[in-house]
Each structure stands twice: as structure tokens, then as C-alpha cells.
Design a protein around this motif. Sequence first.
Motif, short mmCIF file in Angstrom:
data_model
loop_
_atom_site.label_atom_id
_atom_site.label_comp_id
_atom_site.label_asym_id
_atom_site.label_seq_id
_atom_site.Cartn_x
_atom_site.Cartn_y
_atom_site.Cartn_z
N THR A 341 0.95 -1.51 0.34
CA THR A 341 -0.40 0.24 0.18
C THR A 341 0.43 1.03 0.20
OG1 THR A 341 -0.39 0.13 2.29
CG2 THR A 341 -1.87 -1.45 1.55
N GLY A 342 2.27 1.26 -0.72
CA GLY A 342 2.80 2.18 -0.33
C GLY A 342 2.55 2.87 -2.05
N ILE A 343 3.85 4.18 -2.17
CA ILE A 343 3.81 5.20 -2.96
C ILE A 343 3.61 4.85 -4.48
CG2 ILE A 343 5.21 7.00 -1.08
CD1 ILE A 343 7.12 6.40 -2.81
N GLY A 344 3.67 3.85 -4.64
CA GLY A 344 3.86 3.52 -6.24
C GLY A 344 4.42 4.24 -6.99
N ILE A 345 4.46 3.89 -8.43
CA ILE A 345 5.53 4.46 -8.94
C ILE A 345 4.90 4.50 -9.89
CG2 ILE A 345 7.07 2.68 -10.62
CD1 ILE A 345 7.25 0.85 -9.09
N SER A 346 5.64 5.52 -10.74
CA SER A 346 4.81 6.16 -11.76
C SER A 346 5.59 5.71 -13.46
CB SER A 346 6.15 7.20 -12.00
OG SER A 346 7.62 7.47 -12.31
N GLU A 347 4.25 5.98 -14.02
CA GLU A 347 4.47 5.25 -15.10
C GLU A 347 5.85 4.96 -15.91
OE1 GLU A 347 1.52 5.65 -19.57
OE2 GLU A 347 1.15 6.26 -17.90
N LYS A 393 -1.08 4.39 -5.36
CA LYS A 393 -2.03 3.35 -5.49
C LYS A 393 -1.01 2.64 -4.84
CE LYS A 393 -5.79 5.98 -7.34
NZ LYS A 393 -6.71 5.92 -8.22
N GLY A 394 0.43 2.30 -4.32
CA GLY A 394 0.36 0.97 -4.16
C GLY A 394 1.11 0.16 -5.14
N THR A 395 1.55 -1.01 -5.42
CA THR A 395 3.07 -1.54 -6.34
C THR A 395 2.07 -3.00 -6.25
OG1 THR A 395 4.21 0.03 -6.34
CG2 THR A 395 5.24 -2.15 -7.30
N LYS A 396 2.65 -3.55 -6.65
CA LYS A 396 1.62 -5.37 -6.87
C LYS A 396 2.51 -6.12 -8.25
CE LYS A 396 -2.59 -6.60 -6.86
NZ LYS A 396 -3.63 -7.60 -8.47
N VAL A 397 3.77 -7.02 -7.44
CA VAL A 397 4.30 -7.09 -7.94
C VAL A 397 4.22 -9.07 -8.12
CG1 VAL A 397 6.58 -9.44 -7.64
CG2 VAL A 397 6.07 -6.48 -7.25
N ILE A 398 4.03 -9.85 -9.63
CA ILE A 398 2.93 -11.00 -9.94
C ILE A 398 4.43 -11.83 -10.56
CG2 ILE A 398 1.01 -11.93 -11.25
CD1 ILE A 398 0.12 -9.57 -11.31
N ILE A 399 4.70 -12.45 -9.73
CA ILE A 399 5.53 -14.08 -10.37
C ILE A 399 5.10 -15.28 -11.19
CG2 ILE A 399 7.23 -14.94 -9.75
CD1 ILE A 399 8.23 -13.21 -7.41
N ALA A 400 4.85 -15.69 -11.92
CA ALA A 400 4.09 -16.92 -12.55
C ALA A 400 5.43 -18.18 -12.77
CB ALA A 400 2.96 -17.15 -13.30
N LEU A 401 4.57 -19.17 -12.40
CA LEU A 401 6.15 -20.51 -12.51
C LEU A 401 5.16 -21.31 -12.77
CD1 LEU A 401 7.83 -19.61 -9.18
CD2 LEU A 401 8.33 -19.81 -11.26
N SER A 402 6.10 -22.48 -13.49
CA SER A 402 4.72 -23.39 -14.10
C SER A 402 5.16 -24.11 -13.33
CB SER A 402 6.11 -24.33 -15.13
OG SER A 402 5.20 -25.11 -15.54
N ALA A 403 3.93 -24.94 -12.53
CA ALA A 403 2.94 -25.68 -11.52
C ALA A 403 3.71 -27.45 -12.40
CB ALA A 403 2.06 -25.88 -11.33
N ILE A 404 5.16 -27.47 -12.41
CA ILE A 404 5.64 -28.73 -13.02
C ILE A 404 5.44 -30.35 -12.24
CG2 ILE A 404 6.78 -27.99 -14.97
CD1 ILE A 404 8.78 -27.94 -13.37
N THR A 405 5.24 -31.65 -12.12
CA THR A 405 6.03 -32.25 -11.55
C THR A 405 7.13 -33.13 -11.97
OG1 THR A 405 4.84 -33.60 -13.31
CG2 THR A 405 3.67 -32.26 -10.69
N ASP A 406 8.32 -32.84 -12.99
CA ASP A 406 9.48 -32.96 -13.87
C ASP A 406 10.41 -32.42 -12.90
OD1 ASP A 406 10.38 -33.41 -16.93
OD2 ASP A 406 11.03 -34.47 -14.82
N LYS A 407 11.45 -33.35 -12.10
CA LYS A 407 12.37 -33.26 -11.93
C LYS A 407 13.47 -31.91 -12.87
CE LYS A 407 12.82 -35.69 -7.54
NZ LYS A 407 13.32 -36.58 -7.10
#
Length: 410
Positions: A341-347, A393-407
Motif C-alpha cells: 500500500t505504498g507510494i507506487g511507481i510512476s508510469e 496507489k501501491g504496487t503489485k508484483v506478480i510472479i508465475a512459475l510452471s506447476a510442473i511435476t518433473d524434476k
Amino acid sequence: MFFGRKKKVFEVNSQASNLLLDAVAYPVVIIDLNSLILTCNQALAELLGYAREDMTGKPFDFILSAQETNSSDIIRDIRRGSFKDRDVYFENKAGKNISVIFSARLLTYGQNVRSIVGVARDVRRAVEYMEQVSIYRNTLARKTKELEKANVELGKTQEQLIQTEKLAVVGQLSYGLAHEIKNPLGIILQGVGVLEKEISPDNQQQLETLDIVKKAVFRSDKIIRSLFDFSKKKSLELKLQDINKVIDFSIELTQHQLKAGSINIVKDYTKVLQVYIDEDQMKQVFVNIILNAVQAMPAGGRLRFKTFIQKSTKLGDGAGRRTSDIFKFGEKVVVVEVEDTGIGISEDNLRKIFDPFFTSKRPGKGMGLGLSITQSIIDNHQGLIRIESEQGKGTKVIIALSAITDKKGR
């Protein structure tokens, strides 16, 4: 003999009239003053599905739709000279209504009105044309939209290529620079150690000066290590880990900063989200994100962690059906969202957030490699990282990782 000759002349004139009418592209009908059809052209016969002979001698009502007014009303309006470009419904042989635009006028011989000529324009052709125009416009709009989308994707790909090239160049420079600086720093640190032994404990001013020098050397050494981390692509040691526990450990590591900054932690976890990751490198990612969030909330605030699993059903941003996409369409993806809920980042700054050495922090508060290293780690895990923010208006960091089952990863 005379009458037979007159009949032959009439037949010749009638044939000539029909030939003349057939030369007209629009449907034409000739009506007498009693509303009987005298003749018509081939265009009208084809429009209604009758032979010309089938309509000749029939009342004008014969070709009008049942929903039309009586033909006598039309004749009346024609006599008044007010029948032009009216919407009229004809009825064809199959009983189907055909919408036409009908105009009619009187045919006079001298001062006497002999008959009425009517011309119809088939509205269906205009409707078909408008439908074709509408289809063309819709197709053009769709293609334009697809081109705009492709242009945006091309721009993103270009930005990614530029970013990759910049990272490679900066990595090479950083590695060489780190080697050149590290040795002199070691010599300075050894010299400080020697001087500390030589200076009397009573000489506090000189000892404090040496302590300042030592701290500056340690800080420089920390920067050098960051440059090494940035420039060297470490091999991953992938193990099956619960991403929630990795986040919890990262929160514990930064507990002091969180308490000092009056940051309230909120957790919205999906239970046991296991994914193959390098635990140490992923902790580095979350610690960096947390510390950035703390600095973005100088007056305190809330830091929310949300984890969940979803299918990659949204095309674009590295997800789709292309061979270059990180996630394939329909693939299961583990998502981590960290929102402050911080100061946010300019465009303007948001576009440069992953650039090496870019920072909006005050001097001494960071050298701008944190998010570049974070992105590099996520890239090595064949994942995606995205930052959404609006100033104030704050900042949101979104991280996506593959939901794999293979080592082996991929």
C-alpha cells in the motif's frame, strides 16, 4: 382482310414493345386504367417467378402482397402524380414477399391518359450489398484489431530483446569491473586492519575514522558481490518446495525491517503449493521484493501475499501457443502476488523498473540491481515476473512459475 392485317401490325408492335421493355434492367410493368396488367418485362417475370403470359391480363393485385393496400389506391395516387419511390411489397409465385421501391407515372397520348408504367427496384440487392459492406467493415475492424495487437506484441518482444541485450552487455562490464575493484578493496581492508593494531585505544577519533573506512569497504564489497550475482548465471539446484514456506522464511529474514517500518503482513495462501525451484535464489527474490515494499511505505502500511494455481488461459505476455512462449495455453501455473500500500511507481519509471542500475531511491539506499537480479532469477526458473503500479496507489508484483511435476524442469 383489313382486320387480319391490323391484328398482325398489333402483334408486331407488341413484340417490339416487349423487346424494348426487356432492354431495361429494372422490373417494369404496364397497367391500364382498370388496374389490369397489359405487359411487363423479363426482369419482373424473373423477379416474381412467373412467365410474362401468366401475368398479362391479370389485375395489378395479382402481383401485390396481401399486406399491401388495394391496387385502386395505388392507381389513385398515381393519377394524382404523387407515386414515387414508395416501399411496396410484391408477392412471388412461391408466396414470398419481396420488398421493392416502386415508382409509377401516367402514359398519355395527346390529352388522353392511356396507361400507367411502373418501375420497381429490388431492395434485396441493396440489402445484400449493405450486408456485404457490413461484413467487409467487420472483417476490416477485426483485422485492424489483430494488427494492433500484433504490433503491441511486436513492441513487447522488441523491448524484451533490447532488455536481454542490455543485460548481457552490462553483465560483461560488471564482471570485469568487479574483478578490477575487488583486489584493491582487499588491500585497503588489510591496511585498515594493520592501522587498527598500531593506533592507541585512547585515540578515538582515528579509530572512528578507520571504522568509517572499514564500513565503506564492506559496503563496496557488498556491491561487488551483487555485480557478481548479476553477471554470473548460476546453475539452478531445483528441488520440490512449498512456495508458501519459502515466502514465510523470507518474511522471517526481513522481520526486523518489517517491524521497524510498521508493516502489517497479510497472508492469503492456497495450501501446499509445491513447485520445483532453487530455494536460496527464490528467497533472494522475495527478500528483495519485501525490502522494496518496506522502502515504498515510509509511514507504514500493509504487505499482502497471495498464492494460487491457475490455468494459463490468457494469451500474451509470454503465455500462448507460440514456441517462444514461456507457458503454453492451458498449462497450470503457480502464481504469487505481493501487493503493498505504498507510494507506487510512476508510469515512466515503471517502464524502466527492470533496467540495470535504474533506481529512484536516494543515494546510498540502493544501486538499482535488485529487480534486475530478481528478473534474471525468475527467467532462469523459466517463469514470468510482472509489476503493476500506479503512483499513490501501491504496487503489485506478480510472479508465475510452471506447476510442473518433473524434476528436470521443462
